[in-house]
Every structure is written in C-alpha cells, then in structure tokens.
Design an enzyme around this catalytic site. Sequence first.
Site, short mmCIF file in Angstrom:
data_model
loop_
_atom_site.label_atom_id
_atom_site.label_comp_id
_atom_site.label_asym_id
_atom_site.label_seq_id
_atom_site.Cartn_x
_atom_site.Cartn_y
_atom_site.Cartn_z
N CYS A 2 32.33 -104.16 6.95
CA CYS A 2 33.59 -104.58 6.34
C CYS A 2 33.86 -103.78 5.06
CB CYS A 2 33.53 -106.05 5.99
SG CYS A 2 33.16 -107.10 7.39
N ARG A 27 33.81 -96.47 7.74
CA ARG A 27 32.72 -97.43 7.82
C ARG A 27 32.70 -98.16 9.17
NH1 ARG A 27 31.17 -99.41 2.48
NH2 ARG A 27 30.90 -101.47 3.34
N TRP A 79 34.64 -105.94 10.14
CA TRP A 79 33.76 -105.65 11.28
C TRP A 79 33.25 -107.01 11.72
CZ3 TRP A 79 31.97 -102.17 14.63
CH2 TRP A 79 30.71 -102.37 15.21
N ASN A 105 32.89 -109.60 2.13
CA ASN A 105 31.87 -108.90 2.92
C ASN A 105 30.58 -109.70 2.80
OD1 ASN A 105 33.75 -106.92 3.22
ND2 ASN A 105 32.67 -105.38 2.00
N GLY A 106 29.78 -109.72 3.85
CA GLY A 106 28.52 -110.46 3.80
C GLY A 106 28.56 -111.64 4.75
N GLU A 486 11.32 -92.74 22.46
CA GLU A 486 12.50 -92.75 21.61
C GLU A 486 12.52 -91.55 20.67
OE1 GLU A 486 15.28 -93.97 21.56
OE2 GLU A 486 15.98 -93.87 19.50
N LYS A 490 15.47 -88.75 20.49
CA LYS A 490 16.21 -88.45 19.24
C LYS A 490 16.18 -86.95 18.97
CE LYS A 490 17.92 -91.14 18.65
NZ LYS A 490 18.31 -92.46 19.09
N GLU A 493 18.38 -84.87 21.56
CA GLU A 493 19.83 -85.01 21.55
C GLU A 493 20.49 -84.38 20.32
OE1 GLU A 493 21.41 -89.06 21.48
OE2 GLU A 493 19.65 -89.74 20.42
N HIS A 509 -2.36 -85.43 33.21
CA HIS A 509 -2.03 -85.49 34.64
C HIS A 509 -0.92 -84.51 34.99
CE1 HIS A 509 -4.72 -88.85 35.24
NE2 HIS A 509 -4.23 -89.38 34.12
N LYS A 608 29.66 -91.62 21.98
CA LYS A 608 29.01 -92.78 21.39
C LYS A 608 28.86 -93.91 22.40
CE LYS A 608 27.04 -95.20 18.27
NZ LYS A 608 25.61 -94.95 18.23
C1 F6R Z 1 20.77 -92.30 22.00
C2 F6R Z 1 21.87 -93.20 22.30
C3 F6R Z 1 22.07 -93.61 23.72
C4 F6R Z 1 22.46 -95.10 23.79
C5 F6R Z 1 22.83 -95.48 25.23
C6 F6R Z 1 23.11 -96.96 25.36
O1 F6R Z 1 20.68 -92.05 20.62
O2 F6R Z 1 22.60 -93.61 21.43
O3 F6R Z 1 20.96 -93.36 24.49
O4 F6R Z 1 21.38 -95.86 23.34
O5 F6R Z 1 23.96 -94.76 25.63
O6 F6R Z 1 24.14 -97.35 24.52
P1 F6R Z 1 24.38 -98.88 24.17
O7 F6R Z 1 23.22 -99.34 23.36
O8 F6R Z 1 25.66 -98.90 23.38
O9 F6R Z 1 24.48 -99.62 25.47
#
Ligand code: F6R
Length: 613
Positions: A2, A27, A79, A105-106, A486, A490, A493, A509, A608
């Site tokens: 927010c 934000r 938000w 906010n909060g 993970e 990271k 990507e 293996h 995203k």
């Molecule tokens: C990697 C990443 C993606 C998401 C995936 C699922 O950094 O962001 O692998 O984790 O697309 O997305 P959500 O969590 O929004 O279902």
Amino acid sequence: MCGIVGYIGKSPAPPILISGLRRLEYRGYDSAGLAIIENDGIVVTKSPGKVASLHDKARSEWPEERFDTASAGIAHTRWATHGPPTESNAHPHLDENGGIALVHNGIIENYRSLRARLEGKGHHFLSETDTEVLSHLIGENYKENLFQAVCDALHQVEGTFGIAVISAKEPGKIITARRGSPIVIGVGDGETIVASDASAIISHTRQVIYLEDNDIAIVTANGVEIRDLDQVPVTRDVAELGFDAEAAEKGGYEHFMLKEIHEQPEALANAIRGRLDFNLGSSVLSGMGTSARDLSEIQRVVMLGCGTSLHAGLVGEYAFEDLANIHAEVEQAAEFRYRNPIIGRSDLVVAISQSGETADTLAAVREANQKGAFVMGLCNVVGSTIARETGRGIYLHAGPEISVASTKAFTCQVAVMLMMALKLGRGRRFSLEDGIKLAREIESIPELVQKVIDQSDAIAEVAKRYAQNEHAFFIGRGYMYPVALEGALKLKEISYIHAEGYHAAELKHGPIALLEEGTPIVALANDIPGKDKTLGNIEECRARGARILGVITEGDKEAAEFMDDVIEVPACHPLVATVPTAVALQLLSYHIAQARGCEIDQPRNLAKSVTVE
Ligand code: F6R
C-alpha cells in the site's frame, strides 16, 4: 504494498495527490482512492484498478473547480489484505459520521474485537477491511480534537500502522503516525507532504523528516509538530533526500529483485505476525478453515505448485512429515491435472501460488475440488483466482512481488508452511514444550534473514569469482535439497548460466561426468542431518577439479575446510535454516547476474504470471 500520500498547502491538493499516487504505483497495488476537505465536509472518490481510473473517475464526477480549490487531502493505493480489491474496500475510509477520513498501511491485528465492540455501539461498516475499524475508532474518540482522538484510538490497536487522517472540522491539519510501517514528511515552502515513501515527495522538496515508531505528528501547511503516543514532544532531524525521482521508485535499489530480497525481513514479519501462539505452542491459521476435528481427520497433505512455488512445496513436504508426522507429497501442478490423481476427502490439498493465477495450478485446484479433497490456497495476491476458487487459505502478506524472479514469496511460503506443520504437529506428535521451541524458531526467521542480507557486499565479492562460468551445479541433501533446486532456478533465470540442482547423492549417478577443472559446485553443507555425507560428495567433486562454493553454518570450521569459498548462514533449527539459505542463494544469483550485466527484473522469455498452459 500500500502507498500513502497526504498534502496540505498553497497549491490545489487533488492533482498533487494523484501525481503522488502515480509515483507510488511501482510498489504494486490493486485499488486507489483519495479524500479532500471541502465546505466543512469530506469528499471521497475511490476506484478498483489503476490510479488512471481513479483520475478519470474524479474528472468525470467532480466539478472542475474542486481540482483547483481543495488545499488539503489524503490518498492511497491499496494492496488488498483484508477483503478483495473492490471500491468499498479501497481507502480512504470514513468514520461513522463521515467527518473523518483515514488512509492506512499495515495490519490492525485486533480489528475483529474492535469491530464487534463498535458494532455493539451502533456503528455500521461498509467494507471488510481492518482499516475502516480504525477510522470508526478515531470517530468514536473524537471530541473536537483530531490529534487527541487519533492518540486515543492508537492506544487501543494492536498491529502495525502508517496512517494519515483528516477531519472536516479541522481543515488546516493532517494527523499522521507510524508503528512498523514507514511515514516520511516532506517540508516545503508553504506546503507539507506526507507519504509512505519518499518517491511521492521528491518532486516537491528534498527536505524530509522520517517518523519513528510510535511518533504522531500534526502536519500543517507551515510545518510539523511531532510527539509520541503519550503526547510528549519529540525532535526528529530534517534530512536531505540524496536520490532522484527515478531511483526513488525502487526505494533506492537498482532493481526490484534486490529491493524485494531486502524487503524479506519485513515481508516475513508480516507473514508471521499474529500467527504464532506461544501459550499453546502452536499457530493460529484461521484461514485454513479447519476445526481440530477436521485436522485430525487429515491423512495426507498434497502440495501443488509450479517453479519456485513447487520448490517451496518440497520444503513443506519435509516439514509436514518431520514435524507433523503426516504423510505429505508435492506434485508439479501441470502433471497433477492430467494424471487422474487418487485423492479424496481425507486429503488436504494445498495450492501454492504467489500470483494465484498460474494456469496449471488453477486447473489442478479444480481437479482436486472435483474429487472432493479439502483444498486450500497459499497465495500472495488477495482476491486472485486460486484464492477465490479454493475458498479458504492463508495469504502470505509478503507485499507485491514485481521482479519476475520470485524471492520473498518463496521465503514467506516456507514460513507459512512451517506454521501449518506446527499446527498439525501439535495435534499429533508435538509436546507443548517442543511446540513453543519451534514457534520461537519461526519467530526468529526475519532476524536470521537480515543477518544474511547484511552480508550482501561480501556475497557480491564471491559472486564475481563465478560470474564468468557458463555452467553450475547446486547440491544439497534433506531439507537443503529443495533449496538447491531453487538456487539453480534463480541463477539460470536471471544470469542465463546453465545451472542444475541435484540431490548431493545423485551427482555420481550421471551428472558427475560433466565436471572438469573449475566447474562451479554450490554445495549446501549446512550443519543439519546428512552434512557429513554432503561433505563426502564434495570430496568427490573436488577430486575432479570442481571449484566449491559452500553455504555453511556460521562458525563451522570443519565444513569450511572443504570449500574454495564460503557463505555463512546463522545457526538455527535445520528446517528454519532453509529460509536464510535460500536468501543467500538469491543474493548470489543477483550479484552474478549483475556482474554479467543481465536484464535482472525482466529476464528474457519470462513473464511474472504464467496464465497459459
Ligand atoms: C521463478 C518464478 C516462477 C514462479 C512460477 C509459479 O522465480 O517466479 O517459477 O514461481 O511461475 O508462479 P506462482 O507462484 O505465481 O504460481
């Protein structure tokens, strides 16, 4: 997250409020609104969606002169946390008589009990928010002195707040206060601006005052008077903003990803706040919508997700089995939806999704619903499709995640699943004493993460030594296996380095054939069960010339001997250690990508939210 803007001064307030909100758009938010004082009354306009829609709405509904005359007002980008992003839930919220408006906010943690008390006194609420309760509480305490009424109300609330309040009866002031949610006041020439973030102020003035927790300020066009909540005057220095408007959008960070990594202590505190019960050694997760009886009937937990959320589910699998003694499985959502899975009434299906919109996870939720399982969502975006279709679940409260590479959502997902496992565990194998111990460990997560973030510069130095490689392996065992997966995701990507995550034992293996002189191995050798075996696997890699970057527990000299470079994470419960370790790997990936000059916030080919199959 927010955003707040308030303006009082020589210029008309509405255009300044709207341009301030635009500065806060980065934000992330899902509705917006503003309130101004006019002719002894308050005018409010709100809209779901973008600030542009709010602007269009005000332009079409308001008389032209209102834009040029009102000299004080408050505005907000919301938000959603309590209730979906609708017009009625958007801020500002009015008190019962409509003479006081508030933006906040909060989270007001005790809003339910306050709301019940106010309803008992005849108050009517128009939204589902915790914020509206605070505006009514201020109205209830109002006796011709807004400052006093806000102080009285804030003494009664538990939780966090950054607020700005106006009253039609006192048009020459804005009252603002903070606890746990930032407020900065810009002091201009004949004008004063209140905001949650300096980016809304910088085009007006560089002279700012940052409020500290429990400060409350009376803001007028000509200055600011600050006291504490007991009304004792306090002095705060005026600082000079040292960055420009563009830098301010990312809170001074070069990329959203770095900003979001740094936000994690706060995001995790929000995800955890009010959800641990130290008397019962358990957690309070009413969103699960389960009675103790329902919980005792759950035979299996099935977690569904994609990408980073899938990896969080893999950590959850260990947590449910080890802490709660309950059979747990995690499944790639796209696979689950097409595989005719065997699930039923005794299964708790947890759909994990930051966005709540991922097509495969949504389809898997529908399949699980169809089969009569007990389905819940673990989402960050309030009101998202998965959150709605599951009908019950736990929000992460991580704040908006803008960077394509997910960071704070992952750590908050893990923290919430640890709390779920604690709750299920207390009903099964955990003693009160063990429950309290684990609750304390979970409570310390934000602090552990901060300790890792404090090493960012040192991690950047290590990163430079690995930035030229085109391949990397991440290895781990037990709880650290999903973290290795993970970490590799990271890195690949955002840096485009080919990175693979493996169980440390799996390396021999097949993948070990790829090792040659200098191949980087990121080895998660935390001091957790299985460490010795991981050290053995590291030896095998060293013998083939690999360069080892170890993530180890702080002060573990034995493990350090096996490594070419080390990143240390603080000692803690082995499952809790997954969170700071993941943060160390986020920073490593970020700094490697940075050293390679990659487009960090918008990596190639990625979006995203993946809303297609
Ligand atoms: C990697 C990443 C993606 C998401 C995936 C699922 O950094 O962001 O692998 O984790 O697309 O997305 P959500 O969590 O929004 O279902």
